[in-house]
Design an enzyme around this catalytic site. Structure first.
Site, short mmCIF file in Angstrom:
data_model
loop_
_atom_site.label_atom_id
_atom_site.label_comp_id
_atom_site.label_asym_id
_atom_site.label_seq_id
_atom_site.Cartn_x
_atom_site.Cartn_y
_atom_site.Cartn_z
N SER A 87 8.43 -2.71 -5.81
CA SER A 87 7.56 -3.07 -4.69
C SER A 87 6.99 -4.46 -4.94
O SER A 87 7.75 -5.39 -5.19
CB SER A 87 6.46 -2.01 -4.55
OG SER A 87 5.87 -2.10 -3.28
N ARG A 107 -5.99 2.81 2.74
CA ARG A 107 -5.11 3.48 1.79
C ARG A 107 -4.32 4.60 2.47
O ARG A 107 -3.13 4.77 2.21
CB ARG A 107 -5.95 4.05 0.65
CG ARG A 107 -5.19 4.89 -0.34
CD ARG A 107 -4.15 4.08 -1.07
NE ARG A 107 -3.56 4.83 -2.18
CZ ARG A 107 -2.60 4.37 -2.95
NH1 ARG A 107 -2.11 3.16 -2.74
NH2 ARG A 107 -2.11 5.08 -3.93
N ASP A 113 13.75 4.43 1.95
CA ASP A 113 12.63 3.48 1.92
C ASP A 113 12.66 2.65 3.20
O ASP A 113 13.55 1.83 3.38
CB ASP A 113 12.76 2.60 0.68
CG ASP A 113 11.60 1.63 0.51
OD1 ASP A 113 10.78 1.51 1.44
OD2 ASP A 113 11.52 1.00 -0.55
N HIS A 121 9.61 4.96 0.01
CA HIS A 121 9.34 3.82 -0.87
C HIS A 121 8.85 4.27 -2.25
O HIS A 121 9.21 3.68 -3.27
CB HIS A 121 8.28 2.94 -0.19
CG HIS A 121 7.91 1.73 -0.98
ND1 HIS A 121 8.82 0.77 -1.31
CD2 HIS A 121 6.72 1.33 -1.51
CE1 HIS A 121 8.20 -0.19 -2.01
NE2 HIS A 121 6.94 0.14 -2.14
#
Lengths: 397, 199
Positions: free
Chosen positions: A153, A223, A331, A364
């Site tokens: 990432s 978040r 992802d 992901h």
């Protein structure tokens, strides 16, 4: 379980202070520069067995040991350790909190020359600034060349930037679930996260610390939203489906409780709601809102080809680093197409690159989860590169 | 490693740069790295094979002959190898052009559709031939561009490629004794192996 060997490197509580500081891309100079790091394994006398592992947006240096705030295992403790794919019996593994972070490295929580927290005054930083800070850390350790830089990432972006900025300092590079630039979709999601933080009444223009509060609701919503982008529809369906559970807060007759208000129907809530609320509220205990803003901005500005008229191959022409690019089939935040474009650009540049898409339906976050094919790929790439680097097998150095 | 892969390896000079298109389990690039000190890389379409190859430390990229060769710069390799795959690609002529753009030499092997058993079956039964080499029904076969040894030579001539070496081989990959006559090789060779270069 893990032996943490950093004291011999003249560090203080895992924080290295570099008085000369760092000149940032924005033109400002930040000094002194603190870099919080953890190391695992032993640096060989030739200093040729160092692996830098780069963490993701909300990760930190607690790579392979319990996190001091959450008590949870290190974020890659299933990948890094004795006998594991990144084998600490063989390699000296370094993980540092990025510049702009909130776990001990210089960032918005640090004290500015004005004598108070930087807060929103913290200079805008780039992924390249983060990499330069890591390079200074390596200088401090006397490590001229990394055996490998590995990350997923945002960590993968740091890996790409490492090779683009210091090609002669990285023998092997593994960029996982990442992209050579932040797409409009990536930026869009980050902007929603940022707006959620700004909208929190406890934000106080970024000076929340002066009011002895944190914008917990905004940060938690940021978040929660981001967390959805780390998963996949299949993973959510498998894990939660449409299952409901009793809403404990509704049962207690409360309308709004904890960090995030509740709005339940018939006293019930979906399990996926409960899960996301938990993700949001536990995040605010370990992450700073200004750091979140600073780092997401750095991510959004990341574009490896920006200085090369959009030619992604240009930064890598003549590079000798052995590359491995890994993506995950489900992802959708950093899709395989972006990894493939990166791998093809490396081919255009004549770089030795492997490219693997791992079949996984977990989105992901797959790179953090138990994916045996990924583990095998990691182990094989690292060991194969070590053979090419002439590193002795199994021994320490 | 198959016998025909040994023949391919023998065509490749030590310490050269090699791209194996359709590297499968990576046996050839592993051999070339370990025994001939080559910088050998692979492209493979089957993701399982890619993962296995990378897990063995081999540099292999997921991709295929039709779509990925165009991303390599001119003259990036001394040899570009295409094993038993030419008949299955979408555009064989374009693949050959790409191979000889990015590589100074191309090494190509393919199953020979001119073999006498195929000719005889088609003649006597009037049905698509089925042999140990051509063993998939016409509606399922990935081999969409079958050719004979003479067809391939005609293409090389039309494209201006120089044939440095050619071999007819049997299915297990052993060299067949038809080295003098292309017509005999085209009749009795089950597989063909060519070393080409630009004129």
């Amino acid at each position: 379980m893990m032996s943490v060997l950093y004291d011999n490197l003249a560090t203080r509580d895992g924080v290295v202070t570099l008085p000369e500081g760092l000149a940032l891309d924005c033109g400002q100079h930040i000094a002194p520069l603190d870099i919080a790091c953890r190391t695992y394994g032993t640096l060989s006398p030739a200093k040729d067995n160092a692996i830098l592992v780069c963490h993701a947006l909300t990760g930190d240096q607690y790579l392979a040991e319990p996190h001091p705030l959450t008590g949870k295992p290190g974020w890659w403790s299933r990948m890094v350790g004795p006998g594991l794919p990144i084998d600490t019996d063989r390699f000296f593994v370094i993980c540092s909190n990025v510049l702009g972070g909130c776990m001990g490295s210089t960032g918005p929580c640090s004290i500015s020359p004005k004598g108070e927290r930087w807060g929103t005054e913290f200079p805008p930083i780039t992924i390249r600034d983060m990499v330069r800070a890591q390079a200074l850390l390596l200088d401090h350790f006397g490590i001229e060349r990394l055996f490998a830089a590995i990350g997923g990432s945002m960590g993968g972006m740091l890996v790409l930037e490492w090779v683009a900025t210091y090609p002669e300092r990285v023998f092997a590079a593994m960029a996982v679930a990442t992209a050579p630039y932040h797409s409009a979709q990536n930026i869009a999601f980050n902007e929603v996260s940022r707006q959620a933080i700004y909208a929190d009444p406890d934000w106080h223009g970024g000076r929340y610390w002066a009011h002895d509060v944190v914008p917990a609701r905004g940060l938690a919503v940021a978040r929660m939203m981001a967390h959805i982008t780390y998963l996949s529809e299949e993973a959510l369906t498998r894990k939660f489906g449409r299952r409901v559970r009793r809403d404990p807060k509704a049962a207690a007759g409360s309308t709004a409780g904890g960090v995030i208000g509740t709005a339940s129907l018939f006293g019930e809530m979906f399990e996926v709601e409960s899960y996301l609320r938990h993700q949001g509220s536990s995040f605010v205990n370990r992450f700073d809102a200004n750091s979140y803003l600073t780092i997401t901005r750095a991510l959004d500005y990341f574009d490896l080809s920006a200085d090369h008229d959009g030619d992604l191959a240009a930064p890598f022409v003549g590079v000798k680093t052995r590359f491995c690019v890994v993506s995950f089939s489900s992802d959708w935040l950093f899709p395989t197409s972006q990894s493939r474009a990166m791998a093809r650009a490396l081919n255009r540049a004549g770089v030795n690159v492997s490219f693997v898409e791992i079949e996984s339906d977990r989105g992901h976050d797959s790179f953090l989860l138990d994916e045996p094919d990924f583990d095998r790929t990691m182990r094989g790439f690292v060991n194969g590169a070590a053979e090419h680097a002439g590193l002795r097998r199994g021994g320490r150095g | 490693m198959r016998l025909d892969q040994r023949l391919i390896a023998d065509m490749i000079r030590p310490r050269s740069r090699v791209l194996d298109v359709g590297s499968g389990d990576g046996a050839l690039i592993d051999h070339l790295y370990r025994n001939r000190q080559c910088d050998a890389r692979g492209i493979e379409i089957d993701m399982g094979e890619v993962t296995r190859s990378v897990a063995h430390g081999l540099p292999v990229m997921h991709g295929d002959a039709d779509h990925d060769l165009s991303y390599y710069p001119d003259d990036s390799f001394d040899y570009v190898v295409l094993q038993r795959t030419l008949q299955a690609v979408e555009r064989p002529r374009e693949v050959l052009r790409q191979m000889l753009r990015i590589g100074r030499h191309a090494i190509v092997s393919f199953p020979n559709f001119g073999h006498w058993r195929l000719r005889l079956q088609l003649l006597t039964t009037g049905r698509m031939p089925m042999t140990p080499v051509w063993h998939t029904q016409w509606y399922e076969t990935p081999n969409i561009h079958p050719c004979t040894i003479r067809d391939f030579l005609a293409l090389c001539e039309a494209e201006g490629y120089v044939v440095d070496q050619w071999l007819a081989i049997d299915e297990v990959g052993d060299r067949a004794p038809w080295r003098r006559s292309i017509r005999l090789a085209n009749l009795f060779g089950e597989q063909a192996l060519f070393l080409l270069r630009r004129a």
